[in-house]
Design a protein around this motif. Structure first.
Motif, PDB file in Angstrom:
ATOM      1  N   ALA A 191     -22.822 -54.048  17.076  1.00 42.85           N
ATOM      2  CA  ALA A 191     -23.551 -53.757  18.313  1.00 42.85           C
ATOM      3  C   ALA A 191     -24.541 -52.622  18.076  1.00 42.85           C
ATOM      4  O   ALA A 191     -24.371 -51.795  17.173  1.00 42.85           O
ATOM      5  CB  ALA A 191     -22.573 -53.367  19.413  1.00 42.85           C
ATOM      6  N   GLU A 192     -25.581 -52.624  18.944  1.00 39.60           N
ATOM      7  CA  GLU A 192     -26.599 -51.565  18.910  1.00 39.60           C
ATOM      8  C   GLU A 192     -26.925 -51.168  20.334  1.00 39.60           C
ATOM      9  O   GLU A 192     -26.920 -52.015  21.237  1.00 39.60           O
ATOM     10  CB  GLU A 192     -27.872 -52.074  18.231  1.00 39.60           C
ATOM     11  N   GLY A 193     -27.208 -49.884  20.531  1.00 40.38           N
ATOM     12  CA  GLY A 193     -27.618 -49.419  21.854  1.00 40.38           C
ATOM     13  C   GLY A 193     -27.725 -47.909  21.886  1.00 40.38           C
ATOM     14  O   GLY A 193     -26.979 -47.208  21.200  1.00 40.38           O
ATOM     15  N   GLY A 194     -28.682 -47.407  22.688  1.00 42.43           N
ATOM     16  CA  GLY A 194     -28.872 -45.955  22.825  1.00 42.43           C
ATOM     17  C   GLY A 194     -29.181 -45.274  21.512  1.00 42.43           C
ATOM     18  O   GLY A 194     -28.815 -44.119  21.314  1.00 42.43           O
ATOM     19  N   GLY A 195     -29.833 -46.002  20.596  1.00 38.65           N
ATOM     20  CA  GLY A 195     -30.185 -45.430  19.301  1.00 38.65           C
ATOM     21  C   GLY A 195     -29.001 -45.366  18.336  1.00 38.65           C
ATOM     22  O   GLY A 195     -29.113 -44.737  17.282  1.00 38.65           O
ATOM     23  N   LYS A 196     -27.879 -45.982  18.666  1.00 35.71           N
ATOM     24  CA  LYS A 196     -26.690 -45.950  17.800  1.00 35.71           C
ATOM     25  C   LYS A 196     -26.323 -47.374  17.363  1.00 35.71           C
ATOM     26  O   LYS A 196     -26.748 -48.348  17.979  1.00 35.71           O
ATOM     27  CB  LYS A 196     -25.501 -45.341  18.553  1.00 35.71           C
ATOM     28  N   ARG A 197     -25.480 -47.432  16.301  1.00 37.46           N
ATOM     29  CA  ARG A 197     -24.999 -48.725  15.803  1.00 37.46           C
ATOM     30  C   ARG A 197     -23.484 -48.693  15.654  1.00 37.46           C
ATOM     31  O   ARG A 197     -22.921 -47.687  15.248  1.00 37.46           O
ATOM     32  CB  ARG A 197     -25.608 -49.034  14.437  1.00 37.46           C
ATOM     33  N   TRP A 198     -22.857 -49.794  15.962  1.00 34.27           N
ATOM     34  CA  TRP A 198     -21.437 -50.012  15.733  1.00 34.27           C
ATOM     35  C   TRP A 198     -21.357 -51.231  14.819  1.00 34.27           C
ATOM     36  O   TRP A 198     -21.426 -52.368  15.270  1.00 34.27           O
ATOM     37  CB  TRP A 198     -20.705 -50.291  17.054  1.00 34.27           C
TER      38      TRP A 198
END
Length: 172
Positions: A136-143
């Motif tokens: 996942a990606e969101g808010g400039g971060k990655r999981w």
């Protein structure tokens, strides 16, 4: 024709013992619904001095068949399942785009709001698999810890009346 007490007893014993005793003519005529009395039926393996040994698996054939008992309400084994539905919980506090690559090699994506939980579905059909690759990606971060290493939803087939659920939680 009146039936004597002794022939009634013999008739009952013959029924209880599966015909091992000869039935008196009066009892036989009464059992058949009247008419002339007939002589008792003789069985080749039965003599007045020999009562055959019956085992639960062997009974002499007497010209009629008995149905085997049916067990009502006997448990039915649940079928084997080898997939689970994928349920996602977004606990990151961010709006996310979640990517899943399944066994078909196709990567699909879904949008999740913060704190949203839902089953992943394709055309309103829940995604069911034994393993997937997910990130996942969101808010400039990655999981992306499971982007290149499969997330195993089913490690071995399991018995269940319904397909189970695997919940994957994304945390901050």
């Amino acid at each position: 024709m009146a039936q004597s007490n002794s022939s009634k007893v013999l008739a009952v014993l013959a029924i209880v013992l599966g015909g091992a005793l000869a039935v008196a003519p009066e009892a036989h005529a009464q059992k058949k619904g009247g008419g002339p009395a007939r002589p008792p039926v003789s069985h080749p393996h039965h003599t007045p001095h020999h009562r055959p040994h019956h085992t639960p698996h062997h009974r002499p054939h007497h010209g009629h068949h008995h149905a085997r008992p049916v067990v009502v309400g006997a448990p039915v084994e649940a079928p084997w399942q080898n997939v689970r539905y994928l349920h996602l919980s977004n606990q990151t506090g961010e709006a996310l785009t979640v990517y899943v690559r399944g066994g078909d090699g196709v990567t699909r994506n879904w949008s999740f709001a913060p704190d949203e939980t839902a089953y992943l579905a394709i055309d309103n059909v829940r995604l069911a698999a034994s393993e997937v690759f997910i990130w996942a990606e969101g808010g400039g971060k990655r999981w992306d810890s499971r982007r290149d290493e499969a997330l195993v939803l089913v490690s071995a087939p399991y018995r269940s009346a319904a397909v189970g659920t695997f919940t994957y939680t994304l945390n901050p």
